[in-house]
Design a protein around this motif. Structure first.
Motif, PDB file in Angstrom:
ATOM      1  N   ASP A 193       0.918  -1.305   0.221  1.00  0.00           N
ATOM      2  CA  ASP A 193      -0.118  -0.165   0.052  1.00  0.00           C
ATOM      3  C   ASP A 193       0.711   1.097   0.060  1.00  0.00           C
ATOM      4  O   ASP A 193       0.109   2.224  -0.013  1.00  0.00           O
ATOM      5  N   ALA A 194       2.297   1.110   0.077  1.00  0.00           N
ATOM      6  CA  ALA A 194       3.202   2.312  -0.143  1.00  0.00           C
ATOM      7  C   ALA A 194       3.621   2.293  -1.350  1.00  0.00           C
ATOM      8  O   ALA A 194       4.667   2.831  -1.678  1.00  0.00           O
ATOM      9  N   PHE A 195       3.274   1.610  -2.375  1.00  0.00           N
ATOM     10  CA  PHE A 195       3.749   1.676  -3.651  1.00  0.00           C
ATOM     11  C   PHE A 195       4.095   2.916  -4.453  1.00  0.00           C
ATOM     12  O   PHE A 195       5.130   3.041  -4.867  1.00  0.00           O
ATOM     13  N   SER A 196       3.212   3.964  -4.535  1.00  0.00           N
ATOM     14  CA  SER A 196       3.359   4.980  -5.077  1.00  0.00           C
ATOM     15  C   SER A 196       4.421   5.826  -4.333  1.00  0.00           C
ATOM     16  O   SER A 196       4.866   6.781  -5.015  1.00  0.00           O
ATOM     17  N   LYS A 197       4.705   5.597  -3.457  1.00  0.00           N
ATOM     18  CA  LYS A 197       5.732   6.260  -2.774  1.00  0.00           C
ATOM     19  C   LYS A 197       7.311   5.788  -2.988  1.00  0.00           C
ATOM     20  O   LYS A 197       7.977   6.457  -2.222  1.00  0.00           O
ATOM     21  N   ASN A 198       7.222   4.561  -3.555  1.00  0.00           N
ATOM     22  CA  ASN A 198       8.518   3.950  -3.438  1.00  0.00           C
ATOM     23  C   ASN A 198       8.829   3.617  -4.901  1.00  0.00           C
ATOM     24  O   ASN A 198      10.016   3.170  -5.076  1.00  0.00           O
ATOM     25  N   VAL A 199       8.166   3.743  -6.103  1.00  0.00           N
ATOM     26  CA  VAL A 199       8.239   3.362  -7.348  1.00  0.00           C
ATOM     27  C   VAL A 199       7.889   4.729  -8.104  1.00  0.00           C
ATOM     28  O   VAL A 199       6.854   5.135  -8.069  1.00  0.00           O
ATOM     29  N   PHE A 200       8.678   5.209  -9.257  1.00  0.00           N
ATOM     30  CA  PHE A 200       8.653   6.354  -9.926  1.00  0.00           C
ATOM     31  C   PHE A 200       9.011   5.708 -11.452  1.00  0.00           C
ATOM     32  O   PHE A 200       9.866   5.126 -11.518  1.00  0.00           O
ATOM     33  N   LYS A 201       8.372   6.564 -12.310  1.00  0.00           N
ATOM     34  CA  LYS A 201       9.008   6.391 -13.768  1.00  0.00           C
ATOM     35  C   LYS A 201       9.123   7.517 -14.589  1.00  0.00           C
ATOM     36  O   LYS A 201       8.363   8.686 -14.491  1.00  0.00           O
ATOM     37  N   TYR A 202       9.976   7.318 -15.483  1.00  0.00           N
ATOM     38  CA  TYR A 202      10.351   8.398 -16.585  1.00  0.00           C
ATOM     39  C   TYR A 202       9.981   7.747 -18.041  1.00  0.00           C
ATOM     40  O   TYR A 202      10.435   6.723 -18.200  1.00  0.00           O
ATOM     41  N   VAL A 203       9.069   8.287 -18.824  1.00  0.00           N
ATOM     42  CA  VAL A 203       8.673   7.573 -19.909  1.00  0.00           C
ATOM     43  C   VAL A 203       9.114   8.520 -21.031  1.00  0.00           C
ATOM     44  O   VAL A 203       8.698   9.711 -21.080  1.00  0.00           O
ATOM     45  N   ARG A 204       9.545   8.077 -22.129  1.00  0.00           N
ATOM     46  CA  ARG A 204       9.745   8.665 -23.451  1.00  0.00           C
ATOM     47  C   ARG A 204       8.635   9.561 -24.216  1.00  0.00           C
ATOM     48  O   ARG A 204       7.619   8.953 -23.886  1.00  0.00           O
ATOM     49  N   LYS A 205       8.883  10.702 -24.756  1.00  0.00           N
ATOM     50  CA  LYS A 205       7.537  11.193 -25.506  1.00  0.00           C
ATOM     51  C   LYS A 205       7.335  10.166 -26.612  1.00  0.00           C
ATOM     52  O   LYS A 205       8.286   9.649 -27.119  1.00  0.00           O
ATOM     53  N   GLY A 206       6.023  10.219 -26.792  1.00  0.00           N
ATOM     54  CA  GLY A 206       5.587   9.490 -27.999  1.00  0.00           C
ATOM     55  C   GLY A 206       5.822   7.970 -28.058  1.00  0.00           C
ATOM     56  O   GLY A 206       6.178   7.306 -28.948  1.00  0.00           O
ATOM     57  N   HIS A 207       5.817   7.319 -26.731  1.00  0.00           N
ATOM     58  CA  HIS A 207       6.125   5.883 -26.564  1.00  0.00           C
ATOM     59  C   HIS A 207       5.413   4.992 -27.302  1.00  0.00           C
ATOM     60  O   HIS A 207       5.818   3.800 -27.505  1.00  0.00           O
ATOM     61  N   VAL A 208       4.112   5.213 -27.322  1.00  0.00           N
ATOM     62  CA  VAL A 208       3.331   4.388 -28.216  1.00  0.00           C
ATOM     63  C   VAL A 208       3.135   4.924 -29.443  1.00  0.00           C
ATOM     64  O   VAL A 208       2.376   5.884 -29.744  1.00  0.00           O
ATOM     65  N   GLN A 209       3.556   4.172 -30.595  1.00  0.00           N
ATOM     66  CA  GLN A 209       3.560   4.830 -31.848  1.00  0.00           C
ATOM     67  C   GLN A 209       2.778   3.924 -32.943  1.00  0.00           C
ATOM     68  O   GLN A 209       3.197   4.256 -34.069  1.00  0.00           O
ATOM     69  N   THR A 210       2.361   2.897 -32.462  1.00  0.00           N
ATOM     70  CA  THR A 210       1.845   1.967 -33.398  1.00  0.00           C
ATOM     71  C   THR A 210       0.318   2.304 -33.878  1.00  0.00           C
ATOM     72  O   THR A 210      -0.369   2.869 -32.875  1.00  0.00           O
ATOM     73  N   ASP A 211      -0.117   2.585 -34.974  1.00  0.00           N
ATOM     74  CA  ASP A 211      -1.423   3.258 -35.347  1.00  0.00           C
ATOM     75  C   ASP A 211      -2.489   1.930 -35.109  1.00  0.00           C
ATOM     76  O   ASP A 211      -3.351   2.494 -34.485  1.00  0.00           O
TER      77      ASP A 211
END
Length: 235
Positions: free
Chosen positions: A194-212
């Motif tokens: 229940d403390a997941f959101s305070k212990n895991v974070f992410k950075y994701v590249r712009k436009g990471h979903v590119q499949t039409d």
């Protein structure tokens, strides 16, 4: 009703460019990050979130075990290890099917990124231990210098995420070289679920979903770098 608890949604860093309207952003990340004694940074891979437990093989939803064709090999593996899992839930990136990125230096199709046991996420050391016991690799680690300031941390993380990562990603549609999908930063120690959101974070590249068209409609199997001729997935 789900028969298992799915993996929580990972909040984005505020400076993550790959957010969409339904993503969650942790604006208080620096205060939470600063309270964590040791961090681990790992490469975010462009695959399907799968979970192995004694109940079956699950995709992102845990309403029922998955039966997708791209998990067939993983489900055969699960048959071999299901009685050894006990209360462990092994979460991994399934790269068997190509998504938006096509990796050209893949050693394996499955990479463990987390292990949960009875309401607690295990430490990174324990995660590596159980992955090794199952003869599964963990997701690649990303090395960042020890930084005490917020601005310097953001600069170093963005720079690292601009690299190609461990497996040579290419745009699946165009074949052009691409950057890694992103970086996940987590507490190296274990923590309550229940403390997941305070212990895991992410950075994701712009436009990471590119499949039409969604990748599941015309999916193809990802090739491994060592294969040639007749091929059987490693178990």
């Amino acid at each position: 009703m789900a028969i298992s608890t799915k993996y929580g949604r990972t909040y984005h860093f505020p400076f993550s460019p790959g957010t969409s309207s339904d993503d969650r952003i942790n604006y208080d990340y620096w205060e939470q990050l600063s309270a964590i004694p040791q961090l681990v940074h790992t490469e975010k891979l462009d695959g399907e979130n799968n979970c192995l437990s004694r109940l079956g093989v699950f995709a992102r939803s845990h309403a029922a075990p998955t039966t997708s064709p791209w998990t067939e090999d993983l489900r055969r593996f699960w048959q071999l290890v299901k009685h050894d899992l006990g209360p462990l839930e092994i979460f991994l990136e399934n790269l068997y099917a190509v998504h938006s990125l096509e990796y050209r230096r893949l050693d394996r199709h499955y990479y463990v990124f987390a292990v949960r046991e009875e309401g607690r996420w295990l430490s990174w050391e324990e995660t590596r231990f159980y992955a090794h016991m199952l003869d599964l690799p963990v997701v690649p680690e990303v090395t960042l210098p020890v930084i005490t300031g917020r601005a310097a941390f953001e600069k170093e993380l963005v720079a690292a995420a601009g690299g190609s990562g461990a497996f040579g990603p290419h745009n699946a549609a165009t074949g052009a070289p691409a950057t890694m999908e992103g970086i996940v930063t987590r507490n190296a120690d274990g923590y309550p679920a229940d403390a997941f959101s305070k212990n895991v974070f992410k950075y994701v590249r712009k436009g990471h979903v590119q499949t039409d068209v969604h990748w599941t409609r015309n999916w193809k199997r990802a090739r491994l770098k060592q294969e040639g001729g007749s091929y059987v997935d490693p178990q």
